[in-house]
Design an enzyme around this catalytic site. Structure first.
Site, short mmCIF file in Angstrom:
data_model
loop_
_atom_site.label_atom_id
_atom_site.label_comp_id
_atom_site.label_asym_id
_atom_site.label_seq_id
_atom_site.Cartn_x
_atom_site.Cartn_y
_atom_site.Cartn_z
N ARG A 9 -6.70 67.15 -83.03
CA ARG A 9 -6.67 68.01 -81.77
C ARG A 9 -5.05 67.90 -81.29
O ARG A 9 -4.45 67.06 -81.39
CB ARG A 9 -7.54 67.37 -80.62
CG ARG A 9 -9.06 67.61 -81.13
CD ARG A 9 -10.05 67.00 -80.01
NE ARG A 9 -10.97 66.11 -80.71
CZ ARG A 9 -11.64 64.99 -80.36
NH1 ARG A 9 -11.24 64.50 -78.95
NH2 ARG A 9 -12.72 64.36 -80.91
N ASN A 52 -26.07 55.62 -81.53
CA ASN A 52 -25.19 56.76 -81.30
C ASN A 52 -25.69 57.93 -82.21
O ASN A 52 -25.33 57.73 -83.37
CB ASN A 52 -23.65 56.21 -81.45
CG ASN A 52 -22.80 57.23 -81.37
OD1 ASN A 52 -23.07 58.20 -81.33
ND2 ASN A 52 -21.43 56.84 -81.48
N HIS A 69 -6.36 54.48 -75.58
CA HIS A 69 -7.37 54.33 -76.66
C HIS A 69 -6.86 55.39 -77.71
O HIS A 69 -6.89 56.56 -77.43
CB HIS A 69 -8.72 54.74 -76.17
CG HIS A 69 -9.83 55.01 -76.95
ND1 HIS A 69 -11.07 54.09 -77.20
CD2 HIS A 69 -9.89 55.74 -78.14
CE1 HIS A 69 -11.71 54.31 -78.21
NE2 HIS A 69 -11.28 55.53 -78.98
N ASN A 124 -3.96 48.84 -84.82
CA ASN A 124 -3.52 48.68 -86.21
C ASN A 124 -2.28 49.07 -86.68
O ASN A 124 -1.46 48.58 -87.30
CB ASN A 124 -4.37 49.24 -87.13
CG ASN A 124 -5.84 48.48 -87.14
OD1 ASN A 124 -5.91 47.59 -87.46
ND2 ASN A 124 -6.75 49.29 -87.00
N GLU A 143 -17.43 49.71 -78.41
CA GLU A 143 -18.33 50.45 -77.51
C GLU A 143 -19.54 50.09 -77.57
O GLU A 143 -20.28 50.07 -76.48
CB GLU A 143 -18.23 51.85 -77.96
CG GLU A 143 -16.40 52.21 -77.38
CD GLU A 143 -16.14 53.71 -78.06
OE1 GLU A 143 -15.66 53.69 -79.16
OE2 GLU A 143 -16.24 54.83 -77.31
N HIS A 180 -14.34 58.76 -73.43
CA HIS A 180 -13.91 57.41 -73.98
C HIS A 180 -14.29 56.43 -73.04
O HIS A 180 -13.60 55.30 -72.76
CB HIS A 180 -12.58 57.15 -74.42
CG HIS A 180 -12.27 57.82 -75.87
ND1 HIS A 180 -10.94 58.54 -76.06
CD2 HIS A 180 -12.91 57.97 -77.05
CE1 HIS A 180 -10.91 59.08 -77.10
NE2 HIS A 180 -12.13 58.74 -77.92
N ASN A 200 -9.22 58.46 -83.68
CA ASN A 200 -9.33 59.74 -84.19
C ASN A 200 -9.11 60.72 -83.10
O ASN A 200 -8.26 61.65 -82.98
CB ASN A 200 -10.49 60.28 -84.85
CG ASN A 200 -10.24 60.04 -86.45
OD1 ASN A 200 -9.41 60.67 -86.94
ND2 ASN A 200 -11.11 59.80 -87.08
N GLY A 201 -9.75 60.40 -82.11
CA GLY A 201 -9.65 61.20 -80.51
C GLY A 201 -8.80 59.97 -79.90
O GLY A 201 -8.86 58.98 -80.06
N ARG A 238 -25.84 56.30 -76.44
CA ARG A 238 -24.49 57.04 -76.00
C ARG A 238 -24.57 58.40 -75.73
O ARG A 238 -25.34 59.15 -76.61
CB ARG A 238 -23.56 56.84 -77.31
CG ARG A 238 -22.35 57.56 -76.93
CD ARG A 238 -21.26 57.46 -78.01
NE ARG A 238 -20.05 58.22 -77.84
CZ ARG A 238 -19.42 59.01 -78.53
NH1 ARG A 238 -19.78 59.23 -79.68
NH2 ARG A 238 -18.25 59.65 -78.03
P1 AMP Z 1 -10.95 55.22 -84.60
O1 AMP Z 1 -11.39 56.67 -84.21
O2 AMP Z 1 -11.02 54.22 -83.49
O3 AMP Z 1 -11.94 54.82 -85.84
O4 AMP Z 1 -9.66 55.28 -85.41
C1 AMP Z 1 -9.50 55.95 -86.51
C2 AMP Z 1 -7.82 55.97 -86.73
O5 AMP Z 1 -7.40 54.81 -86.82
C3 AMP Z 1 -7.52 56.75 -88.11
O6 AMP Z 1 -6.47 57.71 -87.74
C4 AMP Z 1 -6.97 55.61 -88.82
O7 AMP Z 1 -5.97 56.06 -89.83
C5 AMP Z 1 -6.37 54.56 -87.88
N1 AMP Z 1 -6.14 53.53 -88.59
C6 AMP Z 1 -6.92 52.74 -88.86
N2 AMP Z 1 -6.45 51.55 -89.65
C7 AMP Z 1 -4.98 51.61 -89.55
C8 AMP Z 1 -3.96 50.90 -89.98
N3 AMP Z 1 -4.23 49.78 -90.48
N4 AMP Z 1 -2.74 51.35 -89.52
C9 AMP Z 1 -2.56 52.65 -88.86
N5 AMP Z 1 -3.87 53.34 -88.73
C10 AMP Z 1 -4.85 52.86 -88.78
#
Ligand code: AMP
Length: 413
Positions: free
Chosen positions: A252, A19, A219, A345, A395, A191, A222-223, A102
């Site tokens: 965003r 990636n 999904h 989470n 992914e 995604h 972050n995005g 990717r």
């Molecule tokens: P990703 O792009 O899938 O890596 O997700 C990143 C997002 O997941 C960030 O906003 C993190 O704050 C959130 N995240 C990760 N662990 C937790 C958690 N235990 N509780 C709430 N949000 C989480």
């Protein structure tokens, strides 16, 4: 058996998944059949003075961090090969039979994983017009990987491909058709690799053929994007021509009246670049609540910060609107599936997103929702008509699986 292994082909082949971003290279050496990651790593700050390598070997619970000099993507691959030589596992012993890449934007041209050749690279380059931040970096990674691994096939796996099954009514914007066609303005969705993996893994969890199921996959990372999946095919998704449309995200805005941009240009004097930065990098939960990370936002909301509470409300209100819209498009919902960092989470995001949907047969079990786990799990109540699941996305594994399917397709029975 893990969800990974359950959906993998029956071979001991190893695939390298790459990636490649503009300043980073992420990699994983994966054995799809065993559902096993042999090594994973990240080369960061490519093109800067102070590069950094992290190389992990999950089986040994080992992680190596080093300062490195990486002027370009070719150098990043040399750093990666050096990490395998120094820390293992041996690439002679676990030689990848293919490299899976990717690629963010495949336009309307690529609807399945594709063996990379000269023409495919020309197309990926040409599609940079639609994804100027991503496709050039993806292509740089492919070319550097071809130098590092000249003997094996390289496969491009597109974020957009899964959504190529959307009907024109779902992917067309209501603007002048000729102008849209000339500039390829339409919804592509992103995604896709995650939505494909998660919708299949959800069906496996439920023990039902994916062809029978109508699912809404959320999904939330972050995005963030929602996808309506009917019979294993994407029929609607919330991201559009770019990943800006749809749900509220870390930075965003997601959906916004386009006239807000005209207004801010005319009245606040913001330029196109400033508006781009505002909506892509300074909005979402960061703009509303002052935190881009959902953990920080939730802590602030818990502490009584009114902006953070509003940000959470807007975030989950938008998700609920999409669930309603996609339920109407699907005609029936068998499962709502949460995935990615926030979806896997955040119990509060899941709870607030589904609040008030009891009348539509969506009943959350509060204890199951609060339970922490890395595994796929059901969080709906036993008498919920709609299954609500949390399914961790993967992914890299999906790219490895799709790559293998291209270079070593299973025999026809
Ligand atoms: P990703 O792009 O899938 O890596 O997700 C990143 C997002 O997941 C960030 O906003 C993190 O704050 C959130 N995240 C990760 N662990 C937790 C958690 N235990 N509780 C709430 N949000 C989480």
């Amino acid at each position: 058996m893990s969800a990974r292994a359950a959906s993998a082909p029956d071979t001991d082949a190893v695939v390298l998944v790459v990636n490649s971003g503009s300043s980073s290279l992420k990699y994983q050496l994966i054995e799809p059949a065993a559902g096993r990651t042999l090594a994973a790593g990240l080369v960061e700050r490519i093109g800067m003075e102070d590069g950094h390598l992290q190389h992990r070997i999950p089986a040994d619970d080992a992680s190596f961090d080093e300062a490195v000099v990486v002027p370009d993507h070719e150098a990043a691959f040399r750093v990666m090969l050096g990490a395998f030589a120094a820390h293992g596992p041996s690439l002679d012993e676990h030689a990848p039979i293919a490299v899976g890449h990717r690629v963010v934007q495949g336009g309307a041209r690529f609807f399945e994983p594709t063996l990379v050749d000269r023409l495919v690279k020309i197309n990926i380059d040409e599609l940079s017009a639609l994804a100027p931040l991503h496709n050039p970096a993806n292509l740089a990674g492919i070319e550097a990987a071809e130098h590092a691994f000249p003997e094996v096939p390289h496969v491009a796996v597109f974020d957009t491909a899964f959504h190529q099954t959307m009907p024109p009514a779902a992917y067309s914007y209501a603007i002048d058709r000729a102008l849209a066609a000339k500039h390829r303005v339409r919804r592509y969705g992103f995604h896709g690799t995650s939505h494909a993996y998660v919708s299949r893994a959800a069906a496996e969890f439920l023990g039902r053929p994916v062809e029978e199921l109508r699912q809404i996959v959320l999904h939330l990372g972050n995005g963030a994007s929602a996808c309506a999946v009917s019979g294993g095919r994407s029929v609607e998704t919330s991201m559009g021509m770019t990943p800006l449309e749809g749900l509220v995200m870390g930075t965003r805005s997601g959906d916004i009246d386009p006239a807000v941009l005209f207004h801010l240009h005319r009245r606040a004097g913001l330029s196109v670049d400033e508006l781009d930065r505002l909506l892509n990098s300074e909005s979402g939960i960061l703009g509303l609540g002052g935190h881009r990370d959902m953990r920080d936002l939730t802590h602030a909301a818990d502490a009584g910060d009114a902006d953070a509470v509003l940000a959470l409300e807007v975030y989950t209100h938008r998700i609920r609107s999409y669930i309603g819209a996609y339920a109407a498009q699907l005609g029936r919902v068998d499962a709502i599936v949460f995935t990615a960092g926030v979806g896997e989470n955040s119990a509060i995001v899941r709870e607030w997103s589904l609040a008030g949907l009891e009348g539509f047969g969506v009943l959350l079990d509060a204890d199951r929702n609060r339970e922490r786990s890395q595994a796929a799990r059901r969080i709906s109540a036993d008498d919920s008509r709609v299954e609500v699941l949390v399914v961790p996305t993967d992914e890299e594994f999906e790219i490895a699986r799709q790559t293998l399917a291209v270079v070593a397709p299973p025999p026809v029975e």
